[in-house]
Design an enzyme around this catalytic site. Structure first.
Site, PDB file in Angstrom:
ATOM      1  N   ARG A  95      35.376  53.558  41.970  1.00  0.00           N
ATOM      2  CA  ARG A  95      33.985  53.837  41.621  1.00  0.00           C
ATOM      3  C   ARG A  95      33.000  53.092  42.534  1.00  0.00           C
ATOM      4  O   ARG A  95      33.207  51.934  42.852  1.00  0.00           O
ATOM      5  CB  ARG A  95      33.805  53.390  40.164  1.00  0.00           C
ATOM      6  CG  ARG A  95      32.569  53.829  39.509  1.00  0.00           C
ATOM      7  CD  ARG A  95      32.774  53.888  38.026  1.00  0.00           C
ATOM      8  NE  ARG A  95      32.504  52.609  37.368  1.00  0.00           N
ATOM      9  CZ  ARG A  95      32.213  52.508  36.069  1.00  0.00           C
ATOM     10  NH1 ARG A  95      32.184  53.576  35.314  1.00  0.00           N
ATOM     11  NH2 ARG A  95      31.993  51.342  35.526  1.00  0.00           N
ATOM     12  N   LYS A 132      31.617  58.399  30.149  1.00  0.00           N
ATOM     13  CA  LYS A 132      30.540  58.384  29.142  1.00  0.00           C
ATOM     14  C   LYS A 132      29.172  58.597  29.795  1.00  0.00           C
ATOM     15  O   LYS A 132      28.375  59.391  29.322  1.00  0.00           O
ATOM     16  CB  LYS A 132      30.526  57.049  28.386  1.00  0.00           C
ATOM     17  CG  LYS A 132      31.797  56.737  27.636  1.00  0.00           C
ATOM     18  CD  LYS A 132      31.666  55.462  26.822  1.00  0.00           C
ATOM     19  CE  LYS A 132      31.539  54.199  27.662  1.00  0.00           C
ATOM     20  NZ  LYS A 132      32.765  53.785  28.332  1.00  0.00           N
ATOM     21  N   ARG A 190      30.476  48.377  20.496  1.00  0.00           N
ATOM     22  CA  ARG A 190      31.713  48.001  21.168  1.00  0.00           C
ATOM     23  C   ARG A 190      32.573  47.100  20.294  1.00  0.00           C
ATOM     24  O   ARG A 190      33.666  46.704  20.709  1.00  0.00           O
ATOM     25  CB  ARG A 190      31.387  47.278  22.466  1.00  0.00           C
ATOM     26  CG  ARG A 190      31.469  48.177  23.704  1.00  0.00           C
ATOM     27  CD  ARG A 190      31.132  47.332  24.894  1.00  0.00           C
ATOM     28  NE  ARG A 190      31.663  47.789  26.143  1.00  0.00           N
ATOM     29  CZ  ARG A 190      30.978  48.529  26.999  1.00  0.00           C
ATOM     30  NH1 ARG A 190      29.798  48.984  26.714  1.00  0.00           N
ATOM     31  NH2 ARG A 190      31.510  48.820  28.170  1.00  0.00           N
ATOM     32  N   ARG A 242      38.858  44.354  31.243  1.00  0.00           N
ATOM     33  CA  ARG A 242      37.934  45.167  30.431  1.00  0.00           C
ATOM     34  C   ARG A 242      38.707  46.135  29.534  1.00  0.00           C
ATOM     35  O   ARG A 242      38.312  46.409  28.401  1.00  0.00           O
ATOM     36  CB  ARG A 242      36.963  45.926  31.335  1.00  0.00           C
ATOM     37  CG  ARG A 242      35.864  45.028  31.881  1.00  0.00           C
ATOM     38  CD  ARG A 242      35.146  45.660  33.036  1.00  0.00           C
ATOM     39  NE  ARG A 242      34.364  46.809  32.652  1.00  0.00           N
ATOM     40  CZ  ARG A 242      33.997  47.766  33.503  1.00  0.00           C
ATOM     41  NH1 ARG A 242      34.361  47.720  34.773  1.00  0.00           N
ATOM     42  NH2 ARG A 242      33.275  48.771  33.091  1.00  0.00           N
ATOM     43  N   ARG A 276      30.511  47.666  41.656  1.00  0.00           N
ATOM     44  CA  ARG A 276      30.088  46.771  40.568  1.00  0.00           C
ATOM     45  C   ARG A 276      31.039  45.572  40.516  1.00  0.00           C
ATOM     46  O   ARG A 276      32.261  45.759  40.619  1.00  0.00           O
ATOM     47  CB  ARG A 276      30.164  47.530  39.231  1.00  0.00           C
ATOM     48  CG  ARG A 276      28.820  48.066  38.794  1.00  0.00           C
ATOM     49  CD  ARG A 276      28.930  48.970  37.609  1.00  0.00           C
ATOM     50  NE  ARG A 276      29.597  48.393  36.436  1.00  0.00           N
ATOM     51  CZ  ARG A 276      29.655  48.978  35.248  1.00  0.00           C
ATOM     52  NH1 ARG A 276      29.090  50.159  35.064  1.00  0.00           N
ATOM     53  NH2 ARG A 276      30.282  48.420  34.242  1.00  0.00           N
TER      54      ARG A 276
HETATM   55  P1  AMP Z   1      29.251  49.485  30.793  1.00  0.00           P
HETATM   56  O1  AMP Z   1      28.230  49.815  31.835  1.00  0.00           O
HETATM   57  O2  AMP Z   1      29.063  50.240  29.518  1.00  0.00           O
HETATM   58  O3  AMP Z   1      30.669  49.569  31.327  1.00  0.00           O
HETATM   59  O4  AMP Z   1      29.004  47.951  30.399  1.00  0.00           O
HETATM   60  C1  AMP Z   1      29.159  46.927  31.349  1.00  0.00           C
HETATM   61  C2  AMP Z   1      29.299  45.586  30.671  1.00  0.00           C
HETATM   62  O5  AMP Z   1      28.117  45.285  29.902  1.00  0.00           O
HETATM   63  C3  AMP Z   1      30.444  45.462  29.672  1.00  0.00           C
HETATM   64  O6  AMP Z   1      31.687  45.200  30.290  1.00  0.00           O
HETATM   65  C4  AMP Z   1      29.946  44.291  28.821  1.00  0.00           C
HETATM   66  O7  AMP Z   1      30.107  43.070  29.533  1.00  0.00           O
HETATM   67  C5  AMP Z   1      28.456  44.554  28.726  1.00  0.00           C
HETATM   68  N1  AMP Z   1      28.135  45.403  27.562  1.00  0.00           N
HETATM   69  C6  AMP Z   1      27.715  46.705  27.570  1.00  0.00           C
HETATM   70  N2  AMP Z   1      27.527  47.168  26.326  1.00  0.00           N
HETATM   71  C7  AMP Z   1      27.835  46.136  25.497  1.00  0.00           C
HETATM   72  C8  AMP Z   1      27.858  45.982  24.085  1.00  0.00           C
HETATM   73  N3  AMP Z   1      27.566  47.004  23.269  1.00  0.00           N
HETATM   74  N4  AMP Z   1      28.229  44.776  23.573  1.00  0.00           N
HETATM   75  C9  AMP Z   1      28.541  43.753  24.377  1.00  0.00           C
HETATM   76  N5  AMP Z   1      28.559  43.810  25.722  1.00  0.00           N
HETATM   77  C10 AMP Z   1      28.207  45.000  26.284  1.00  0.00           C
END
Ligand code: AMP
Length: 211
Positions: free
Chosen positions: A125, A13, A86, A168, A157
């Site tokens: 990653r 993404k 999400r 996840r 990360r």
């Molecule tokens: P990402 O970088 O998109 O993989 O997001 C990393 C982490 O941020 C996720 O695993 C969640 O813990 C949190 N997160 C990101 N976007 C959301 C969202 N829309 N709602 C809730 N938690 C989020």
């Protein structure tokens, strides 16, 4: 018109949103990045968020929306939402927020990827923290060499470790996948195949967004 970009963690993404932003002059808003910036600010809310994110769980819908709304309100350009919504509740909240701000959602696109590829990608990653604190993901848009040349620090990360990745993914299936039905019913849904070279994925994505 705004776009929602969805897909399992590691589906690409961020990479694709970056390309779209450059090509179509959108504003890319990654809620993961917004939350990591809040953590980096050292605020009390940031500490609370770090505990949740590092376990691979989602922060509450209400907290997410209130943080995101500030950014959306200050963005005149069309937006690519990456990592949001999400949950079905967030999809409903997004619909209301966009209507309130006089914005329209044009498409909700899912980048699909087989599960074993997701696990492989996320476990391999790496991120690069530059001397000014900016974090870039190492990949098609920012190479390992660029990181080294700019004296960046390479790290994984905390939520990309194998056990967190599996968790996840389970969260994605349980809480995020049901949104597909929500957007199918709204006639906004589209899919692109993420299991190909990033340029090919982008071609498909561009066609879908422009359709
Ligand atoms: P990402 O970088 O998109 O993989 O997001 C990393 C982490 O941020 C996720 O695993 C969640 O813990 C949190 N997160 C990101 N976007 C959301 C969202 N829309 N709602 C809730 N938690 C989020």
């Amino acid at each position: 018109m705004d776009i929602v970009l969805m897909g399992a963690p590691g589906a690409g993404k961020g990479t694709q949103a970056y390309k779209l932003e450059k090509t179509l002059n959108y504003k890319h808003i990654s809620t993961g990045d917004v939350l990591r910036a809040e953590i980096a600010s050292g605020s009390e809310q940031g500490k609370e968020i770090a505990e949740i994110i590092n376990e691979g769980n989602l922060i509450s819908d209400e907290m997410m929306l209130s943080i995101l709304k500030k950014t959306v309100e200050n963005t005149p350009k069309p937006i690519i939402f990456d990592g949001f919504p999400r949950t079905v509740k967030q999809a409903e909240m997004l619909k209301d927020m966009l209507a309130e701000l006089g914005r329209t959602l044009g498409k909700a696109v899912v980048i699909t990827l087989p599960e074993d590829t997701v696990v492989q990608r996320l476990s391999a990653r790496k991120q690069c923290r530059l001397p000014d604190g900016t974090v870039k993901q190492i990949g098609p848009n920012f190479s390992l060499q660029q990181c080294q040349e700019q004296e960046g620090e390479i790290f994984t990360r905390p939520d990309d470790t194998p056990e967190h990745v599996l968790h996840r993914l389970a969260v994605y299936h349980e809480q995020t996948e049901p949104i597909i039905l929500f957007y199918q019913r709204a006639n906004l849904y589209a899919e692109v195949n993420g299991d190909q070279e990033p340029e090919k994925v982008f071609e498909e994505l561009l066609a879908v967004v422009k359709a």
